[in-house]
Motif scaffolding. Structure first.
Motif, PDB file in Angstrom:
ATOM      1  N   GLY A  85       0.826  -1.208   0.000  1.00  0.00           N
ATOM      2  CA  GLY A  85       0.000   0.000   0.000  1.00  0.00           C
ATOM      3  C   GLY A  85       0.861   1.259   0.000  1.00  0.00           C
ATOM      4  O   GLY A  85       1.991   1.257   0.483  1.00  0.00           O
ATOM      5  N   MET A  86       0.290   2.275  -0.588  1.00  0.00           N
ATOM      6  CA  MET A  86       1.025   3.559  -0.637  1.00  0.00           C
ATOM      7  C   MET A  86       0.060   4.711  -0.426  1.00  0.00           C
ATOM      8  O   MET A  86      -1.009   4.743  -1.020  1.00  0.00           O
ATOM      9  CB  MET A  86       1.715   3.713  -1.994  1.00  0.00           C
ATOM     10  N   GLU A  87       0.425   5.571   0.479  1.00  0.00           N
ATOM     11  CA  GLU A  87      -0.314   6.823   0.681  1.00  0.00           C
ATOM     12  C   GLU A  87       0.655   7.964   0.380  1.00  0.00           C
ATOM     13  O   GLU A  87       1.784   7.945   0.866  1.00  0.00           O
ATOM     14  CB  GLU A  87      -0.759   6.958   2.144  1.00  0.00           C
ATOM     15  N   LEU A  88       0.214   8.886  -0.427  1.00  0.00           N
ATOM     16  CA  LEU A  88       1.114  10.036  -0.656  1.00  0.00           C
ATOM     17  C   LEU A  88       0.325  11.328  -0.608  1.00  0.00           C
ATOM     18  O   LEU A  88      -0.858  11.360  -0.952  1.00  0.00           O
ATOM     19  CB  LEU A  88       1.888   9.895  -1.960  1.00  0.00           C
ATOM     20  N   TYR A  89       0.988  12.336  -0.168  1.00  0.00           N
ATOM     21  CA  TYR A  89       0.370  13.660  -0.181  1.00  0.00           C
ATOM     22  C   TYR A  89       1.460  14.734  -0.279  1.00  0.00           C
ATOM     23  O   TYR A  89       2.612  14.500   0.082  1.00  0.00           O
ATOM     24  CB  TYR A  89      -0.518  13.896   1.055  1.00  0.00           C
ATOM     25  N   PHE A  90       1.041  15.870  -0.805  1.00  0.00           N
ATOM     26  CA  PHE A  90       1.997  16.971  -0.986  1.00  0.00           C
ATOM     27  C   PHE A  90       1.260  18.292  -0.833  1.00  0.00           C
ATOM     28  O   PHE A  90       0.035  18.325  -0.694  1.00  0.00           O
ATOM     29  CB  PHE A  90       2.680  16.874  -2.370  1.00  0.00           C
ATOM     30  N   GLY A  91       1.972  19.340  -0.857  1.00  0.00           N
ATOM     31  CA  GLY A  91       1.367  20.668  -0.698  1.00  0.00           C
ATOM     32  C   GLY A  91       0.682  20.780   0.650  1.00  0.00           C
ATOM     33  O   GLY A  91       1.284  20.485   1.687  1.00  0.00           O
ATOM     34  N   ASP A  92      -0.634  21.129   0.611  1.00  0.00           N
ATOM     35  CA  ASP A  92      -1.361  21.277   1.875  1.00  0.00           C
ATOM     36  C   ASP A  92      -1.930  19.962   2.361  1.00  0.00           C
ATOM     37  O   ASP A  92      -2.580  19.875   3.412  1.00  0.00           O
ATOM     38  CB  ASP A  92      -2.473  22.326   1.719  1.00  0.00           C
ATOM     39  N   GLY A  93      -1.730  18.876   1.614  1.00  0.00           N
ATOM     40  CA  GLY A  93      -2.136  17.535   2.039  1.00  0.00           C
ATOM     41  C   GLY A  93      -3.638  17.317   2.011  1.00  0.00           C
ATOM     42  O   GLY A  93      -4.137  16.346   2.583  1.00  0.00           O
ATOM     43  N   THR A  94      -4.379  18.192   1.346  1.00  0.00           N
ATOM     44  CA  THR A  94      -5.835  18.048   1.286  1.00  0.00           C
ATOM     45  C   THR A  94      -6.209  16.929   0.317  1.00  0.00           C
ATOM     46  O   THR A  94      -5.344  16.324  -0.321  1.00  0.00           O
ATOM     47  CB  THR A  94      -6.482  19.364   0.820  1.00  0.00           C
ATOM     48  N   GLU A  95      -7.498  16.714   0.210  1.00  0.00           N
ATOM     49  CA  GLU A  95      -8.027  15.627  -0.640  1.00  0.00           C
ATOM     50  C   GLU A  95      -7.458  15.677  -2.050  1.00  0.00           C
ATOM     51  O   GLU A  95      -7.056  14.669  -2.626  1.00  0.00           O
ATOM     52  CB  GLU A  95      -9.551  15.779  -0.685  1.00  0.00           C
ATOM     53  N   ASP A  96      -7.419  16.910  -2.591  1.00  0.00           N
ATOM     54  CA  ASP A  96      -6.947  17.072  -3.970  1.00  0.00           C
ATOM     55  C   ASP A  96      -5.461  16.770  -4.123  1.00  0.00           C
ATOM     56  O   ASP A  96      -4.984  16.480  -5.212  1.00  0.00           O
ATOM     57  CB  ASP A  96      -7.189  18.504  -4.462  1.00  0.00           C
ATOM     58  N   ASN A  97      -4.754  16.846  -3.031  1.00  0.00           N
ATOM     59  CA  ASN A  97      -3.304  16.655  -3.101  1.00  0.00           C
ATOM     60  C   ASN A  97      -2.855  15.379  -2.410  1.00  0.00           C
ATOM     61  O   ASN A  97      -1.726  15.294  -1.905  1.00  0.00           O
ATOM     62  CB  ASN A  97      -2.572  17.850  -2.471  1.00  0.00           C
TER      63      ASN A  97
END
Lengths: 716, 300
Positions: free
Chosen positions: A627-639
């Motif tokens: 499994g992989m979770e990634l987020y960037f910027g403000d970490g919101t749903e869109d990112n």
């Protein structure tokens, strides 16, 4: 009746007319050479402990810097003496009554020229040599550090100073002969001493601005050779080979003397008081100054009015940006205006310098017009590039092989940038024959430059890199061009090129490692922690075996294959390397090399040293990600994005790794946080600082559209 | 003998000397006269080997002067703006001339200097213009060259000194081959000095003749003749170059020998008649008119 005027009588006569010169040189010599050297040696003596290591070396160093061949001070003294002697000896050429007198006497012009030259040289050199000898022999004795080594340093310095003086003096004399007023003599001297380097710098600036794909094939020190004064300072400042620059100074001096003698022999006597003695000389000198000056003024004005920031060209395939200019763009209309304004300004200034008569500004408009026209022609050549120099690319059929700067392949192998240069001219690596991807890149760059589809790329977030591309043409000629391209595109080209074994053997830094390193250590691969390195103790044979293993392991794989792996550890090799040039010296180096799981032979070498990846680094055999979770910027749903498909996870990891490769630019990119879940139920978080995010964003968008959003996981 | 053949010299395209030809015989005082800008200095500088002629040739005893030390050693040139190094005294200048003129007679120079009362150790730049000229002439004479070219050297000399220089020149010419060539715009100064004169005008030479011959061939007559018939008959017989009438007084410049002219005038039974000496200036004015130049146009 014969002339009966002996050479030595002429020399003595000239000496009688300027007795102040040897007096001035003597007084200066006593203060600057004798007394000055006494204090310099005194400083050196007081600064060291007698008998200690380096004591005499320090004294010798100080002596070398003050009175030796490395003395910029001596060069400056020689320069001032050359000005004094040259001007005082030959400015009579600018006074009609003196020209009438000397040229009416029964002395051939060549003989008179040589006699005055010799007289001026002797009036400087005799007192200089006497003062210098006194300094060289007596001052070390006075400080109690007399040695023949110091005497040798002083005598070599004296010979160097004499050579420099004679060379510069010849140029001052030549200036006086080629001009007919004091002001134009000074201008001419400045031309001889400064023009070459200044013109070189201007041409280099123009090349960078208008022909930025051209690679400067000359070394950084070439401008020293364009001026006798710069050459002398270059020799003294250890920038140039001393023997070679002395030869250059000698040739320069001899040429100037011969030119002065020849010019004096045909110099019209009636020239005294006018600007220049020879026909058309005024126009030539004026254009020589006007053209570069007006171009320089135009560049400054065009630069001020121009646009800042890089411009970019996008190819048709989405996300593949190719930069055509990374610097500020010049405003062509403002440059043209500045150029014409500069031409008029220089015309006015030069006319007033030549003869302080304002009427000449209008009277001599033709020569000013010639200068302005040449400037304009150069400007149009630069702007329009009618010969398409900047867009040149050879036909693919004419290309035997290509080369590229070696460091483009480095990020896969090492933390720090390391380039090995086998081509002095361009800094590119060996030529290789399977160059298709590289040629395509060059072609795209050329097309991008020619295209009208240009955008300012201030907000694209793209990272860029300058790449030098070499062509080995069918007739054996080599040509080089330089482009600024996006790192993303460049690394994909490198990956493609790495499919060739020839490329791998020549461009993988691990295939070129030296075996003379003195220190080696291994550190576990763990971006999130700082693990202490483990030192290796290797003999010569083991060192060679280790670098051989690294070469063998790495060159058997493409860059894509390497990208698919996570390094087990890093291997740091450091030592000293001998650099050759006009002076050899040692330079420290340090390479931090990634060790991938596929480096079986290398790992075996490390294991022989007691470093077993399984026990020391806990990373192999690696569990597969589930499994992989990634987020960037403000970490919101869109990112943010969640992936569970192993292939999708692998693809995303590959892109993230690839777009993180330019380590040096790490701080400038977007941070992507990744939370990984593995088959053994372990978790691990990573932070990728992207240097190029075009492909990542495409992939992100693709999976975002395909996959229903999973609940975002909290950040580790 | 100096021979000047079809010499032209231009400065910035403007001719200073244009297609000039002349011959200067040895052992005579040659006067080079002309208005300002006539080309006197340019010609002298070419004769001294300072300037190279654009066209034509200048030879001394058949050998070119320019860049020929053998010939130039026989010539000394005293330019209009005579050069003295800063701080130089007559003594220093003697050393300089000793270097460049190996036959320079220092003893004679100092002896002559003492005679005219000039301090040999005093800086020349503190001398008056006339004193500087004196020093330069003495140096030129003592250089012992065959030719001495003097450019406006006599302008500024007082009458006593001018007379002294004349006698020095005469002595030199009697003792050795010596040819002074003197350029001046002041004709009165050369009047009683030159054996031969050349007149320059606008870069060309109008004529070059023996001064005595010129004086012998031109007569100035002042007379009063009351009978118009006799007067007209007399004028028909004379080669009149110039005529001026003031009341009944008639002044004529006529060609011919003095005795012949006097006989014609006497035959007209004048109330008053007198032959007057002609000045050099008058000779030149008349000769220039004869040569086709109206002297009045020079200043119009």
């Amino acid at each position: 009746m014969t002339s009966g005027i002996s050479f030595h009588k002429l020399v003595a006569q000239n000496a009688r007319e300027r007795k102040w010169l040897p007096f001035l040189i003597t007084v200066t010599g006593i203060f600057a050479l004798v007394i000055g050297y006494y204090f310099v040696l005194g400083d050196a003596v007081r600064g060291g402990i007698e008998g200690s290591a380096g004591y005499y070396d320090r004294i010798a160093y100080m002596a070398e810097s003050y009175l030796g061949t490395r003395s910029a001070f001596l060069v400056t003294l020689a320069l001032i003496a050359a000005l004094l002697s040259g001007y005082s000896g030959y400015l009579w050429l600018h006074a009609q009554e003196q020209v009438d007198f000397y040229n009416s006497t029964a002395v051939k012009r060549g003989r008179l020229f040589s006699a005055i030259f010799a007289s001026g040289a002797l009036q400087v050199l005799v007192p200089f040599v006497l003062c210098d000898l006194a300094a060289v022999f007596l001052m070390p004795a006075a400080q109690g550090v007399f040695s023949w080594r110091l005497v040798g340093i002083g005598l070599r310095g004296m010979a160097f100073a004499i050579l420099v003086f004679l060379c510069l003096y010849s140029f001052v004399v030549l200036s006086a002969v080629l001009s007919a007023r004091t002001m134009t003599t000074v201008l001419m001297t400045a031309l001889f001493w400064l023009y070459g380097p200044l013109l070189y710098w201007l041409l280099e600036a123009l090349r960078q601005q208008f022909f930025d794909t051209l690679v400067n094939g000359t070394s950084d020190t070439v401008f020293f050779w364009l001026s006798p004064a710069f050459l002398a300072y270059g020799a003294a400042g250890e920038v140039l080979s001393h023997a070679l620059s002395c030869l250059g100074i000698l040739i320069y001096g001899a040429a100037a003397f011969a030119a002065g003698l020849a010019a004096y022999s045909v110099r019209p006597s009636e020239a005294a008081g006018s600007a220049f003695p020879f026909k058309r000389e005024t126009t030539v000198i004026k254009c020589m100054i006007m053209v570069p000056s007006s171009l320089g003024i135009g560049m400054i004005l065009g630069g001020i009015a121009g646009q800042n920031g890089p411009s970019v060209y996008y190819t048709n395939s989405p996300g593949s940006a190719v930069y055509y200019s990374s610097g500020s763009a010049i405003s062509a209309p403002w440059m043209a205006f500045g150029l014409l304004f500069g031409a008029f300004l220089m015309h006015t200034v030069l006319e007033l310098l030549f003869q302080p008569d304002f009427r000449n500004i209008r009277r001599h408009w033709k020569s000013g017009g010639v200068g302005a026209a040449i400037s304009l022609a150069v400007y149009l050549f630069l702007v329009l590039d009618p010969m398409r120099v900047n867009l040149w690319i050879p036909n693919k059929t004419d290309v035997q092989a290509m080369s590229v700067n070696s460091d483009i392949a480095n990020p896969w192998f090492a933390e720090n940038s390391y380039a090995y240069y086998d081509d002095e001219q361009s800094g590119t690596g060996e030529f290789f024959r399977e160059y298709g991807a590289l040629y395509d890149l060059a072609q795209t760059c050329v097309e991008g430059r020619a295209s009208e589809d240009r955008q300012v790329a201030a907000d694209t977030g793209e990272m860029e890199k300058t790449v030098i591309i070499g062509y080995l043409l069918g007739d054996g000629r080599k040509a080089y061009r330089k482009y600024t391209v996006s790192t993303d595109r460049l690394y994909r080209v490198a990956e493609k090129l790495s499919e060739s074994e020839e490329y791998r053997k020549n461009y993988y830094m691990t295939a070129q490692l030296p075996a003379d390193f003195t220190d080696a250590s291994v550190t576990a691969w763990d971006p999130e922690s700082s693990t202490a390195p483990v030192s290796l103790s290797l003999n010569a044979g083991q060192r060679q075996a280790l670098v051989d293993a690294l070469a063998q392991d790495s060159t058997s794989q493409t860059l894509t294959q390497l990208l698919d792996q996570t390094p087990l550890c890093t291997l740091e090799l450091s030592g000293m390397t001998e650099k050759s040039g006009h002076e050899s010296y040692s330079q420290y180096y340090s390479h931090t090399i990634y060790i991938y799981p596929s480096y079986k032979t290398t790992l075996a070498q490390l294991e022989a040293q007691g470093l077993t990846p399984e026990t020391k680094f806990h990373t192999s055999p690696a569990p597969y990600p589930t499994g992989m979770e990634l987020y960037f910027g403000d970490g919101t749903e869109d990112n943010s994005l969640s992936l569970s498909d192993p292939d999708a996870i692998r693809e995303m990891l590959l892109v993230l790794k690839r777009e993180t490769q330019a380590q040096a630019d790490r701080s400038t990119g977007t941070d992507v946080s990744v939370w990984m879940t593995y088959s053994d139920s372990s978790n691990q978080s990573f932070l990728f600082s992207l240097t190029s995010e075009t492909t990542f964003r495409e992939l992100f968008r693709k999976y975002k559209d395909q996959t229903a959003a999973l609940p975002a996981m909290t950040k580790d | 003998m100096f021979e000047i053949r079809n010499v032209t010299k231009r400065f910035d395209g403007v001719p200073a000397v244009l297609n000039m030809s002349a011959a200067i015989q040895d052992s005579q005082v040659y006067g080079l006269i002309g208005t300002n800008g006539a080309g006197k200095s340019t010609l002298l500088r070419m004769m001294a080997g300072v300037l190279r002629a654009d066209e034509g040739s200048i030879t001394y005893n058949g050998k070119p002067v320019y860049e020929n030390p053998e010939v130039k050693s026989r010539i000394c040139f005293l330019s209009d703006s005579w050069y003295t190094p800063v701080g130089a005294s007559p003594e220093d200048m003697a050393k300089t001339y000793e270097t460049f003129y190996p036959a320079f007679d220092g003893k004679r120079f100092f002896s002559m200097l003492d005679k005219i009362g000039l301090d040999r150790k005093r800086r020349i730049r503190t001398f008056s213009k006339g004193m500087k000229k004196q020093v330069s002439v003495l140096l030129g004479v003592c250089a012992n060259t065959e030719v001495l070219l003097c450019d406006e050297t006599f302008d500024g000399l007082d009458p006593v000194m001018r007379q002294g220089v004349k006698s020095i020149f005469a002595g030199e010419m009697a003792d050795r081959p010596f040819t002074p060539v003197i350029a001046s715009h002041n004709m009165r100064e050369l009047e009683d000095f030159c054996d031969e004169v050349g007149m320059l005008y606008k870069g060309g030479i109008l004529f070059s003749r023996n001064l005595a011959d010129m004086k012998l061939g031109l007569q100035k007559v002042q007379c009063v003749i009351t009978d118009p018939d006799r007067r007209d008959a007399m004028l028909k017989k004379l080669d009149v170059v110039r005529r001026e009438d003031r009341g009944s007084m008639m002044t004529l410049v006529v060609r011919g020998q003095a005795t012949e002219v006097k006989a014609v005038v006497d035959a007209a039974e004048p109330v008053f008649a007198e032959l007057l000496p002609l000045s050099l200036e008058e000779i030149f004015i008349n000769e220039t008119e004869v040569a086709g130049y109206d002297i009045r146009n020079l200043f119009s």
